[in-house]
Enzyme design. Structure first.
Site, PDB file in Angstrom:
ATOM      1  N   LYS A 135       0.832  -1.195   0.000  1.00  0.00           N
ATOM      2  CA  LYS A 135       0.000   0.000   0.000  1.00  0.00           C
ATOM      3  C   LYS A 135       0.880   1.266   0.000  1.00  0.00           C
ATOM      4  O   LYS A 135       2.086   1.188   0.222  1.00  0.00           O
ATOM      5  CB  LYS A 135      -0.951  -0.022   1.206  1.00  0.00           C
ATOM      6  CG  LYS A 135      -1.921  -1.215   1.213  1.00  0.00           C
ATOM      7  CD  LYS A 135      -2.803  -1.257  -0.008  1.00  0.00           C
ATOM      8  CE  LYS A 135      -4.053  -2.091   0.030  1.00  0.00           C
ATOM      9  NZ  LYS A 135      -4.062  -3.466   0.463  1.00  0.00           N
TER      10      LYS A 135
HETATM   11  C1  LIG Z   1      -5.411  -4.361   1.023  1.00  0.00           C
HETATM   12  C2  LIG Z   1      -6.887  -4.225   1.087  1.00  0.00           C
HETATM   13  C3  LIG Z   1      -7.645  -4.616   2.213  1.00  0.00           C
HETATM   14  C4  LIG Z   1      -7.048  -5.383   3.360  1.00  0.00           C
HETATM   15  O1  LIG Z   1      -6.016  -4.741   3.966  1.00  0.00           O
HETATM   16  P1  LIG Z   1      -5.113  -5.486   5.063  1.00  0.00           P
HETATM   17  O2  LIG Z   1      -4.436  -4.367   5.776  1.00  0.00           O
HETATM   18  O3  LIG Z   1      -4.169  -6.376   4.343  1.00  0.00           O
HETATM   19  O4  LIG Z   1      -6.026  -6.262   5.969  1.00  0.00           O
HETATM   20  C5  LIG Z   1      -8.996  -4.347   2.227  1.00  0.00           C
HETATM   21  N1  LIG Z   1      -9.612  -3.755   1.192  1.00  0.00           N
HETATM   22  C6  LIG Z   1      -8.933  -3.393   0.079  1.00  0.00           C
HETATM   23  C7  LIG Z   1      -9.673  -2.711  -1.018  1.00  0.00           C
HETATM   24  C8  LIG Z   1      -7.561  -3.639  -0.009  1.00  0.00           C
HETATM   25  O5  LIG Z   1      -6.893  -3.302  -1.129  1.00  0.00           O
END
Ligand SMILES: *Cc1c(COP(=O)(O)O)cnc(C)c1O
Length: 388
Positions: A183
């Site tokens: 991210k």
């Molecule tokens: C990455 C992601 C998540 C989950 O995030 P985590 O921190 O890995 O639990 C949820 N929704 C979307 C749209 C994502 O891209």
């Protein structure tokens, strides 16, 4: 051929090393002053009142549903064009995820489809700001207001986003964020909930820490005092080590967005004359988290193989959730139940995107994409349905 073009590379460096080093030589490793510091600064960046740091966006979703009273017998409307965490959290909360289809140009949740999916049991709506563009929050806010529904934003892709003068976390009852490894802000794993309501924020602070009344940092100092457990919570708080990694990244966050935008614009320019590639329709100011394109139906998996053979890292974001085995088996969904999302999920492919991605590599990726499309035309069409 020079080296491989990675799908993503983090930009963590000296500032993060130093920040984590300071935390390692301090008293707190888990929920302590650095978390509080990050929460204050992240809320400030977004112009919101409260931020609650948690262990992941997946847990942020679950805790938020719990904090707003979503549970057994409730329905939550969301998009099938998302990561499985979004709808899985609804299931973990004991509620039923109800999908509403997407807009074909942007891949974002269609407010008209949401309205059509509302029943007496609907309690909440989760919008997903896919690839970094804001869902139509004005329309969704008005709809949720009218029908008495909680509006949650899955903002895992969209920190630095604006649309029609509205920013992420502005109109939702809560917005949830991910600091997973790929991210835009990352601590390896981590997440946050940003919201305006103080009582809901206090409940979330308890829910992330077993439902106890005080966290470790506020229990420390002076003599020991008893804590009490008042809610059935989880072990899901952000740690000071994670917050120490995140804090330096808040500097330069807009510059990194601008760098991603430069790469997105280069991709668009180079692909403008390629009729086999459909670009995502731009709305507002994007965080440019992912750069996805749509290729002709039936060709995507061969294009993906072609890019792999040409040393280009790619990802699929996402095959539509309702077409995955668990959702098909549990709810009896067929692809045609949400046809726009099903088709989008068979056509989408995410190309490399990160702030320091060399612009020459953008050109190489585009050449590799054209070659892979040529090669795919010579192979038989495939769909995810047909592959094992
Ligand atoms: C990455 C992601 C998540 C989950 O995030 P985590 O921190 O890995 O639990 C949820 N929704 C979307 C749209 C994502 O891209």
């Amino acid at each position: 051929m020079t080296g491989r073009v990675e799908f993503y590379r983090h930009g963590l460096g000296e500032a993060e090393l130093e920040s984590v080093g300071q935390t390692l030589s301090s008293l707190f490793l888990t929920l302590g002053p650095r978390v509080a510091d990050f929460e204050r600064r992240f809320a400030e960046y977004l112009g919101a009142e409260h931020c609650v740091g948690v262990s992941s966006c997946s847990m942020a979703l679950l805790l938020t549903l719990k904090a707003f009273g979503v549970g057994d017998g409730d329905e939550v409307i969301t998009t099938p064009m998302t990561f499985i965490a979004t709808s899985n959290a609804v299931l973990h909360a004991g509620a039923k995820p109800v999908f509403a289809d997407i807009e074909p140009g942007t891949g974002l949740l269609d407010p008209n489809a949401v309205e059509a999916a509302i029943t007496d049991r609907t309690k909440a709506v989760i919008a997903v700001h896919l690839y970094g563009q804001l869902a139509d929050m004005k329309a969704l806010r008005a709809l949720c207001e009218r029908r008495g529904l909680v509006l949650i934003e899955d903002a895992a892709h969209a920190v630095e986003t604006e649309r029609d003068g509205i920013r992420t976390a502005e109109l939702g009852d809560a917005a949830v964020f991910s600091f997973y490894a790929t991210k835009n802000l990352t601590s390896g794993d981590g997440g946050a909930i940003v919201l305006h309501d103080r009582e809901a924020a206090e409940r979330l602070r308890r829910l992330r820490n077993h439902g106890v009344t005080k966290d470790a940092a506020s229990r420390h100092g002076g003599s020991y005092r008893h804590w009490d457990m008042v809610d059935l919570g989880f072990k899901a708080a952000m740690t000071d080590v994670e917050a120490a990694l995140l804090l330096p990244q808040l500097e330069g966050i807009d510059a990194r967005r601008d760098a991603r935008e430069e790469r997105a614009l280069r991709y668009r320019e180079l692909l403008a004359d390629e009729p086999r590639v459909q670009l995502i329709e731009p709305v507002g100011t994007s965080a440019h988290h992912l750069f996805a394109v749509l290729v002709p139906e039936g060709r995507r998996d061969s294009v993906l193989d072609g890019l792999g053979e040409r040393q280009v890292g790619c990802a699929i974001n996402y095959r539509s959730v309702h077409t995955l085995a668990y959702y098909r088996d549990t709810f009896g969904y067929r692809p045609e139940d949400f046809p726009v999302s099903a088709s989008f999920g068979e056509r989408t492919i995410s190309l490399p995107m990160w702030p320091a991605l060399p612009l020459d590599d953008v050109s190489r990726v585009v050449s590799a994409l054209r070659e892979s499309l040529d090669a795919a035309e010579r192979r038989p069409a495939t769909t995810a349905e047909a592959s094992p």
